[in-house]
Design a protein around this motif. Structure first.
Motif, PDB file in Angstrom:
ATOM      1  N   GLN A  72       0.829  -1.209   0.000  1.00 18.75           N
ATOM      2  CA  GLN A  72       0.000   0.000   0.000  1.00 18.75           C
ATOM      3  C   GLN A  72       0.861   1.256   0.000  1.00 18.75           C
ATOM      4  N   ALA A  73       1.913   1.213   0.827  1.00 22.70           N
ATOM      5  CA  ALA A  73       2.758   2.399   0.988  1.00 22.70           C
ATOM      6  C   ALA A  73       3.357   2.821  -0.347  1.00 22.70           C
ATOM      7  N   GLU A  75       0.168   4.094  -8.278  1.00 26.66           N
ATOM      8  CA  GLU A  75      -1.133   4.528  -8.825  1.00 26.66           C
ATOM      9  C   GLU A  75      -1.066   5.961  -9.319  1.00 26.66           C
ATOM     10  N   LEU A  76      -0.416   6.775  -8.508  1.00 23.51           N
ATOM     11  CA  LEU A  76      -0.289   8.189  -8.861  1.00 23.51           C
ATOM     12  C   LEU A  76       0.458   8.331 -10.185  1.00 23.51           C
ATOM     13  N   TYR A  77       1.526   7.548 -10.320  1.00 26.19           N
ATOM     14  CA  TYR A  77       2.327   7.599 -11.548  1.00 26.19           C
ATOM     15  C   TYR A  77       1.469   7.211 -12.746  1.00 26.19           C
ATOM     16  N   ARG A  78       0.700   6.141 -12.568  1.00 30.65           N
ATOM     17  CA  ARG A  78      -0.107   5.643 -13.696  1.00 30.65           C
ATOM     18  C   ARG A  78      -1.228   6.607 -14.057  1.00 30.65           C
ATOM     19  N   ALA A  79      -1.748   7.281 -13.030  1.00 33.98           N
ATOM     20  CA  ALA A  79      -2.901   8.149 -13.262  1.00 33.98           C
ATOM     21  C   ALA A  79      -2.504   9.518 -13.804  1.00 33.98           C
ATOM     22  N   MET A 132       8.000   4.338   6.466  1.00 37.68           N
ATOM     23  CA  MET A 132       8.550   5.612   6.002  1.00 37.68           C
ATOM     24  C   MET A 132       7.798   6.161   4.789  1.00 37.68           C
ATOM     25  N   PHE A 133       7.304   5.248   3.949  1.00 39.29           N
ATOM     26  CA  PHE A 133       6.579   5.707   2.752  1.00 39.29           C
ATOM     27  C   PHE A 133       5.066   5.776   2.971  1.00 39.29           C
ATOM     28  N   ALA A 134       4.604   5.346   4.151  1.00 32.41           N
ATOM     29  CA  ALA A 134       3.170   5.245   4.374  1.00 32.41           C
ATOM     30  C   ALA A 134       2.414   6.577   4.343  1.00 32.41           C
ATOM     31  N   PRO A 135       2.961   7.656   4.942  1.00 33.28           N
ATOM     32  CA  PRO A 135       2.161   8.892   4.976  1.00 33.28           C
ATOM     33  C   PRO A 135       1.740   9.330   3.571  1.00 33.28           C
ATOM     34  N   ASP A 136       0.626  10.017   3.524  1.00 37.84           N
ATOM     35  CA  ASP A 136       0.090  10.461   2.241  1.00 37.84           C
ATOM     36  C   ASP A 136       0.787  11.753   1.830  1.00 37.84           C
ATOM     37  N   TYR A 137       2.010  11.603   1.353  1.00 35.56           N
ATOM     38  CA  TYR A 137       2.767  12.785   0.930  1.00 35.56           C
ATOM     39  C   TYR A 137       2.271  13.274  -0.414  1.00 35.56           C
ATOM     40  N   GLY A 138       2.362  14.567  -0.613  1.00 34.69           N
ATOM     41  CA  GLY A 138       2.134  15.099  -1.945  1.00 34.69           C
ATOM     42  C   GLY A 138       3.380  14.879  -2.777  1.00 34.69           C
ATOM     43  N   VAL A 139       3.176  14.777  -4.085  1.00 31.75           N
ATOM     44  CA  VAL A 139       4.326  14.665  -4.983  1.00 31.75           C
ATOM     45  C   VAL A 139       4.200  15.783  -5.998  1.00 31.75           C
ATOM     46  N   ASN A 140       5.289  16.376  -6.306  1.00 32.81           N
ATOM     47  CA  ASN A 140       5.291  17.575  -7.145  1.00 32.81           C
ATOM     48  C   ASN A 140       5.208  17.224  -8.626  1.00 32.81           C
ATOM     49  N   ILE A 141       4.073  16.652  -9.011  1.00 31.18           N
ATOM     50  CA  ILE A 141       3.914  16.197 -10.396  1.00 31.18           C
ATOM     51  C   ILE A 141       3.932  17.365 -11.370  1.00 31.18           C
ATOM     52  N   TYR A 184      15.903  -3.236  -4.107  1.00 34.85           N
ATOM     53  CA  TYR A 184      15.773  -1.911  -3.497  1.00 34.85           C
ATOM     54  C   TYR A 184      14.473  -1.213  -3.895  1.00 34.85           C
ATOM     55  N   PRO A 185      13.356  -1.603  -3.293  1.00 39.05           N
ATOM     56  CA  PRO A 185      12.094  -0.957  -3.646  1.00 39.05           C
ATOM     57  C   PRO A 185      12.105   0.546  -3.382  1.00 39.05           C
ATOM     58  N   GLU A 186      12.909   0.989  -2.380  1.00 41.35           N
ATOM     59  CA  GLU A 186      12.960   2.425  -2.093  1.00 41.35           C
ATOM     60  C   GLU A 186      13.602   3.193  -3.247  1.00 41.35           C
ATOM     61  N   VAL A 187      14.532   2.522  -3.941  1.00 44.74           N
ATOM     62  CA  VAL A 187      15.169   3.156  -5.100  1.00 44.74           C
ATOM     63  C   VAL A 187      14.180   3.180  -6.271  1.00 44.74           C
ATOM     64  N   LEU A 188      13.364   2.135  -6.343  1.00 47.65           N
ATOM     65  CA  LEU A 188      12.337   2.110  -7.397  1.00 47.65           C
ATOM     66  C   LEU A 188      11.329   3.228  -7.169  1.00 47.65           C
ATOM     67  N   ALA A 189      10.949   3.432  -5.897  1.00 42.87           N
ATOM     68  CA  ALA A 189       9.983   4.494  -5.597  1.00 42.87           C
ATOM     69  C   ALA A 189      10.547   5.834  -6.049  1.00 42.87           C
ATOM     70  N   ASN A 190      11.814   6.042  -5.787  1.00 42.15           N
ATOM     71  CA  ASN A 190      12.459   7.275  -6.213  1.00 42.15           C
ATOM     72  C   ASN A 190      12.493   7.356  -7.739  1.00 42.15           C
ATOM     73  N   SER A 191      12.890   6.255  -8.368  1.00 42.35           N
ATOM     74  CA  SER A 191      13.036   6.236  -9.835  1.00 42.35           C
ATOM     75  C   SER A 191      11.697   6.442 -10.538  1.00 42.35           C
ATOM     76  N   LEU A 192      10.666   5.964  -9.881  1.00 45.46           N
ATOM     77  CA  LEU A 192       9.315   6.100 -10.425  1.00 45.46           C
ATOM     78  C   LEU A 192       8.901   7.566 -10.545  1.00 45.46           C
ATOM     79  N   MET A 193       9.290   8.339  -9.559  1.00 42.46           N
ATOM     80  CA  MET A 193       8.807   9.726  -9.475  1.00 42.46           C
ATOM     81  C   MET A 193       9.847  10.772  -9.859  1.00 42.46           C
ATOM     82  N   ALA A 194      11.100  10.319 -10.059  1.00 44.22           N
ATOM     83  CA  ALA A 194      12.169  11.289 -10.341  1.00 44.22           C
ATOM     84  C   ALA A 194      11.856  12.073 -11.609  1.00 44.22           C
ATOM     85  N   HIS A 195      11.917  13.386 -11.523  1.00 48.43           N
ATOM     86  CA  HIS A 195      11.713  14.188 -12.728  1.00 48.43           C
ATOM     87  C   HIS A 195      12.793  15.255 -12.875  1.00 48.43           C
ATOM     88  N   ASP A 196      13.812  15.135 -12.034  1.00 50.67           N
ATOM     89  CA  ASP A 196      14.930  16.075 -12.138  1.00 50.67           C
ATOM     90  C   ASP A 196      16.087  15.488 -11.333  1.00 50.67           C
TER      91      ASP A 196
END
Lengths: 448, 255
Positions: free
Chosen positions: A5-6, A12-16, A58-67, A138-150
């Motif tokens: 879930q975390a 989901e955000l990435y896909r949407a 660590m990834f559980a909170p509903d953080y905003g992402v700067n899409i 390293y799922p934490e690296v994947l999470a970063n790679s998923l959202m990295a835009h800079d």
């Protein structure tokens, strides 16, 4: 919350969302999205972690992402210009997750060097390095790679020795809770040399923030890369930081990581000595108070002959702080004449502070020299009493002894300006300075 | 203002529930030098430790006043500020804390306690230079870590140097002669003698007469089984040197 879930919420955000990235970063995002489900399964099957810094938590909170790549006001970014003249650095400001070049960078860029945004056109080789970070372990690296835009790309040409350090100032500034994916890629060509200083700061210290950072270092034959890191952020800023370093023949890595203030900080260093005679010097210190948590993991893999590695990590824990150190040295088959040493020393200053340390050696080769030592204890009571009989109050004696305990980590830094500054920072921190930007001696801002 | 610089009355103290001091009485006036002698395990170092506030020891009853100040009510640092100094038998090595930072912290802590501003860098260096001369301590030790790698003689000279800087009212020298060769002994004793005056006092704890040839005591006390069992003038030390402690033991244990 489960890791599915975390991390799933970001998938989901990435896909949407309509992704802003193009080129290498877009491909990186896509590769991460594809690899994520398997990585989560793999992680769930294998993870043994101290509960404080479990990735799920660590990834559980509903953080905003700067899409939408909203930039923070330029004056805030500008106010962080480094005011320490001696440092004379090539300054990059990463405001949340957006790269800002500064005048000091564009006007002073040395011959044979590039420092630019990962959004710029990248050579195929650099892109390939980024993609190498996509690993199921390293799922934490994947999470970063998923959202990295800079991110920051540093490249030094063959044989070039860059005297000026590159300073990357990470600033968090947001009125709402936010996750910032940050990337740094450092490629040092053969026989080149570069020094990089990373500092973390928080503008809105009461706002929840997750700093997700991936740093990749490639030191080609004979190159020397030095990475120094000072974390001095707010108590609501958590960090998941992963550093990958590949060190080739006769190349050298210096990695020094200092936690002075923050929330929960999890740092993983994965260092591969790939070429004969490769050398790695890893060090770090942590001063943790209140409910701060510092989790340091090292995987140092010797996969070459005549490799040399040194590690020294020291922590002082106050109040209800917690620390974890997991240091693994792997000596692969054929890595003859490896010389590896690891030291982890910790001081527990308060009754409720906790430290867990787990040094590991895996040796698949004869003819190697390996040592590791871990100690956790209290300040020397005889030294305390001796100092008190000379009139030094207990609190000050404690501070002086803790500072002395940390001194060899700081003295080990050959980068002189930083060494001096870090001595001051440690002293200030131990004197009870809150570690906010207002008290930070790095003077990243305000001094102009 | 009391005529007595130190007044210890019926002091009982121990470690881990085991009583070591079993009723020590001692009065010292300004200008005096008192030697405390006694066989091993008689409580000499416990006595000095208790006066300085060593947390290993627990005081169970009795009192110790430095002038009008109740020593036992104070932290070790405040006892120092009030004018007590303990020269350690085994000075502690403090890796990573330089002598100069250590002394600056000590000097300025005392000034703060007395309501004075910290000493200027120039004045501090001048003070260090003056006081080093008392025991011929090498300047290069200033940048070294406290006692780390010091020779036995350097450690003891360093103790007397600190005493010279802090100018205590009462100094306790705990086996300052142990581990010293004859030249170092002369320098250390010479330093102590130079620091003596009509307003301060010294307790010399020692096994041997030798040190007392250099630091002449006004009174000699024999501590045995946690009590001062015999007191006399300097001649008592000579008698001990000649006859040993057996007669004292017989006298006490034979009771």
């Amino acid at each position: 919350m489960k890791l599915t879930q975390a991390l799933g919420q970001y998938l989901e955000l990435y896909r949407a969302s309509k992704c802003s990235t193009t080129g290498a970063l877009a491909r990186l995002n896509r590769l991460a999205a594809d690899a994520m489900p398997a990585a989560i399964e793999n992680y769930k099957a294998n993870a043994t972690e101290p509960y404080e810094t479990r990735l799920a938590a660590m990834f559980a909170p509903d953080y905003g992402v700067n899409i939408n790549r909203v930039d923070i006001p330029a004056d805030i970014a500008a106010s962080f210009r480094c005011g320490v003249p001696q440092l004379n650095s090539l300054l990059v400001v990463v405001a949340n997750d957006i790269f800002h070049a500064t005048d000091s960078l564009s006007k002073n860029m040395p011959e044979g060097m590039q420092v630019k945004s990962l959004r710029d056109d990248l050579p195929e080789e650099a892109a390939a390095y980024l993609f190498e970070s996509i690993k199921p372990a390293y799922p934490e690296v994947l999470a970063n790679s998923l959202m990295a835009h800079d991110g920051v790309y540093i490249h030094v040409d063959r044989g070039i020795d860059i005297e000026k350090p590159v300073q990357i100032v990470n600033i968090f500034s947001s009125p709402v809770a936010m996750l910032t994916p940050r990337r740094v890629l450092i490629v040092a060509e053969e026989n080149s040399r570069v020094r990089v200083l990373l500092c973390d700061h928080t503008q809105n210290s009461d706002v929840q923030h997750l700093n997700s950072q991936v740093v990749q270092i490639v030191a080609k034959a004979g190159a020397q890369v030095e990475l120094y890191d000072i974390e001095e952020s707010g108590a609501a800023t958590n960090r998941v930081n992963t550093v990958f370093a590949d060190i080739h023949k006769d190349a050298r890595l210096v990695l020094n990581s200092n936690f002075l203030h923050g929330g929960v900080s999890r740092n993983e260093f994965i260092v591969n000595l790939e070429g004969d005679g490769a050398d790695a010097n890893l060090s770090g210190l942590g001063i943790c108070a209140d409910k701060q948590m510092l989790d340091t993991r090292v995987t140092l893999r010797h996969n070459c002959r005549h490799g040399n590695s040194r590690q020294i990590f020291k922590n002082a824990l106050y109040d209800e702080a917690r620390g974890f150190f997991g240091g693994k040295i792997i000596v692969e088959e054929g890595a003859e004449h490896t010389d590896a040493a690891q030291t982890n020393r910790n001081i527990i200053v308060s009754e409720k502070a906790r430290m867990q340390t787990s040094p590991q050696l895996e040796i698949y080769c004869d003819e190697v020299k390996c040592s590791h030592g871990a100690t956790t204890g209290q300040l020397d009571e005889r030294a305390m009493f001796y100092m008190q009989t000379r009139g030094i109050p207990a609190d000050e004696a404690r501070r002086m002894l803790t500072q002395a305990f940390m001194a060899d980590v700081v003295d080990n830094i050959s980068f002189e300006v930083l060494r001096q500054r870090l001595h001051i920072l440690v002293e200030k921190r131990l004197s009870g300075a809150a570690g906010s930007c207002e008290t930070c001696a790095t003077s990243c801002r305000g001094a102009n | 203002m009391s005529e007595e610089l130190l007044k210890v009355k019926d002091l009982h103290a121990g470690i881990d529930g085991k009583e070591i001091l079993r009723g020590v009485n001692l009065t010292i006036r300004p200008g005096e030098v008192h030697a405390i002698m006694g066989p091993n395990g008689s409580g000499k170092s416990t006595f000095s430790g208790v006066l300085a506030g060593d947390p290993r020891f627990t005081v169970t009853s009795g009192s110790a006043f430095l002038g009008d100040t109740d020593l036992l009510a104070l932290s070790p640092e405040d006892r120092s500020h009030e004018g007590l100094f303990l020269s350690f038998q085994y000075p502690v090595e403090i890796p990573g804390v330089t002598m100069v930072n250590f002394m600056r912290a000590a000097v300025n802590a005392k000034r703060k306690y007395l309501g004075e501003a910290p000493m200027s860098a120039a004045d501090f260096l001048k003070l260090m230079r003056q006081k080093r001369a008392v025991v011929e301590l090498d300047n290069k030790l200033a940048s070294r870590s406290v006692n780390e790698g010091f020779s036995g003689g350097e450690k003891k000279r360093n103790e007397i140097f600190q005493m010279a800087v802090l100018e205590p009212k009462l100094s306790i020298l705990d086996e300052t002669d142990s581990g010293l060769d004859i030249d170092a002994l002369r320098i250390v004793a010479g330093g102590v003698n130079r620091l003596r005056n009509q307003n301060n006092a010294t307790i010399v704890i020692t096994h041997y007469q030798r040190l007392l040839d250099y630091i002449k005591p006004d009174f000699v006390h024999i501590l045995y089984k946690g009590r001062i069992v015999h007191s006399g003038g300097p001649e008592l030390a000579l008698e001990l040197e000649e006859k040993g402690y057996d007669w004292i033991k017989q006298e006490v244990d034979g009771e």
